[in-house]
Design an enzyme around this catalytic site. Structure first.
Site, PDB file in Angstrom:
ATOM      1  N   ASP A 192       0.820  -1.189   0.104  1.00  0.00           N
ATOM      2  CA  ASP A 192      -0.083   0.114   0.131  1.00  0.00           C
ATOM      3  C   ASP A 192       0.985   1.180  -0.044  1.00  0.00           C
ATOM      4  O   ASP A 192       1.607   1.363   1.077  1.00  0.00           O
ATOM      5  CB  ASP A 192      -0.917   0.258   1.263  1.00  0.00           C
ATOM      6  CG  ASP A 192      -1.790   1.214   1.558  1.00  0.00           C
ATOM      7  OD1 ASP A 192      -2.612   1.221   0.405  1.00  0.00           O
ATOM      8  OD2 ASP A 192      -1.567   1.841   2.510  1.00  0.00           O
ATOM      9  N   GLU A 276      -1.172  -1.386  -5.653  1.00  0.00           N
ATOM     10  CA  GLU A 276      -2.345  -0.721  -6.170  1.00  0.00           C
ATOM     11  C   GLU A 276      -2.215  -0.063  -7.326  1.00  0.00           C
ATOM     12  O   GLU A 276      -0.981   0.659  -7.376  1.00  0.00           O
ATOM     13  CB  GLU A 276      -3.037   0.061  -5.247  1.00  0.00           C
ATOM     14  CG  GLU A 276      -4.305   0.831  -5.331  1.00  0.00           C
ATOM     15  CD  GLU A 276      -4.737   1.544  -4.176  1.00  0.00           C
ATOM     16  OE1 GLU A 276      -5.726   2.185  -4.368  1.00  0.00           O
ATOM     17  OE2 GLU A 276      -4.273   1.749  -3.130  1.00  0.00           O
ATOM     18  N   ASP A 356      -3.204   1.393   7.100  1.00  0.00           N
ATOM     19  CA  ASP A 356      -2.398   1.139   5.899  1.00  0.00           C
ATOM     20  C   ASP A 356      -1.994  -0.207   5.801  1.00  0.00           C
ATOM     21  O   ASP A 356      -2.008  -1.045   4.919  1.00  0.00           O
ATOM     22  CB  ASP A 356      -1.152   2.101   6.138  1.00  0.00           C
ATOM     23  CG  ASP A 356      -1.464   3.419   6.125  1.00  0.00           C
ATOM     24  OD1 ASP A 356      -2.334   3.877   5.389  1.00  0.00           O
ATOM     25  OD2 ASP A 356      -0.526   4.065   6.586  1.00  0.00           O
TER      26      ASP A 356
END
Length: 383
Positions: A192, A276, A356
């Site tokens: 992340d 991502e 997170d």
């Protein structure tokens, strides 16, 4: 797969003068070709073909007194300048017709001698070579000293000589590199990316955000202030411009080195990497633009992509609309809202999440599901 290997060059003062002449000749040929096509379009004439354009702006131009000095540099450099122009036109036409995906390509523009980056390219036809003494031999330039940081994996097909805004010279080789598979491992990781921490991994590790530009702001501000006090057109102003460029180059080099080291370590340790697919261009239009650019997410993911392909690893990009932060990694419940100031939250199932770390775990799970779907797994697993 094709790779670019870049090394620092240290030309002599005489070679710098010859390189400056080559940069200028390449720029003039590019601009002459662009002007010829623009004039033909304005006059309603047909599009000038590549061969005809080369004949006009190189072969015939060398015979005129105004362009006789084009013969002082390698002909391959001039041909490659026209090749860049032809590629720019093809991309522009393909973008207009819809054949080229992605952002719209603009028509080619004229090159300026004041551009921060100057470059020329030599192909195998130019017969460039690396000498036994480790120097780069370029036609009509000579043997240029190279600082080799590693071996070339294969014989290069072309080399681009670049001069950046800081006055540094580089040689960028295009080589064909065979895959170097790493030993198989069972580890898989989800990443992340963020601003508080550059990267949070699904195993709980947090990589700090170095903020290279923020840390160098004081030095950059003083260099910009010194530049603003110099008279335009003076030699002192030219020196101040180079100082500003060198300060920015140090920031860019530090950011690139950090991304290289981190991406290499992640690829070596994990068989599959899930990250991502962030919309960096969109985020760069917000009030966080400076911090987004300073983080360098796009550069980092690009390095992960080619290193995973080269070393036999799997890289999965999770859709940016996947609710990784609002989804509970324990029970699968989705929170209604999750403002950015909420860094930890509790799910009704009793699980307490670090925002997170929870997002990284969900990215890992989504990447694993994406791999199963690509391999023929069920799209909608049973509850």
């Amino acid at each position: 797969m094709q790779l670019r290997c870049t090394f620092r060059l240290y030309p002599t003062p005489g070679q710098c003068a010859v390189l400056a002449r080559a940069f200028g000749c390449s720029r003039v040929v590019f601009n002459d070709g662009l002007r010829a096509r623009q004039d033909a379009h304005a006059a309603g004439l047909p599009y000038i073909s590549d061969g005809e354009l080369s004949k006009r702006v190189i072969t015939e131009a060398k015979k005129t007194p105004q362009r006789a000095w084009l013969g002082e540099v390698s002909a391959v450099v001039l041909q490659q300048a026209l090749a860049d122009l032809n590629t720019a036109y093809r991309n522009f036409f393909a973008s207009l017709s819809g054949k080229r995906k992605g952002p719209k390509a603009a028509p080619p523009r004229f090159r300026s001698r004041k551009d921060n980056r100057q470059a020329i390219r030599f192909t195998r036809n130019a017969r460039f070579q690396v000498t036994a003494g480790g120097k780069l031999r370029l036609p009509k330039i000579g043997d240029v000293k190279v600082r080799w940081s590693r071996r070339l994996p294969s014989e290069p097909s072309s080399v681009t000589v670049i001069k950046d805004a800081a006055g540094r010279y580089f040689a960028s080789f295009v080589v064909e590199a065979a895959g170097e598979p790493l030993p198989q491992t069972a580890a898989e990781i989800g990443i992340d990316l963020g601003l508080t921490h550059f990267a949070v991994l699904s195993d709980g590790r947090k990589i700090g955000n170095r903020r290279f530009l923020r840390r160098a702001e004081r030095r950059l501000r003083k260099a910009q202030q010194a530049l603003s006090r110099k008279a335009k057109g003076s030699n002192n102003r030219a020196k101040a411009v180079v100082k500003v460029a060198r300060a920015h180059a140090r920031v860019a080099d530090a950011r690139r080195d950090f991304a290289h080291q981190l991406s290499t370590r992640i690829v070596r340790e994990n068989q599959a990497v899930m990250v991502e697919d962030l919309a960096v261009k969109g985020l760069a239009r917000t009030r966080l633009a400076k911090s987004v650019h300073d983080a360098g997410w796009g550069q980092f993911t690009q390095m992960l992509t080619y290193k995973a392909a080269r070393h036999g690893r799997t890289l999965v990009k999770v859709d940016r609309w996947f609710p990784s932060s609002k989804l509970c990694s324990a029970c699968g419940a989705v929170a209604e809202s999750m403002p950015l100031n909420v860094r930890s939250w509790a799910c009704p199932c009793g699980a307490v999440h670090d925002r997170d770390v929870n997002a990284a775990k969900n990215i890992l799970a989504a990447g694993r599901a994406e791999r199963l779907n690509a391999c023929g797994g069920t799209v909608r697993p049973a509850a």
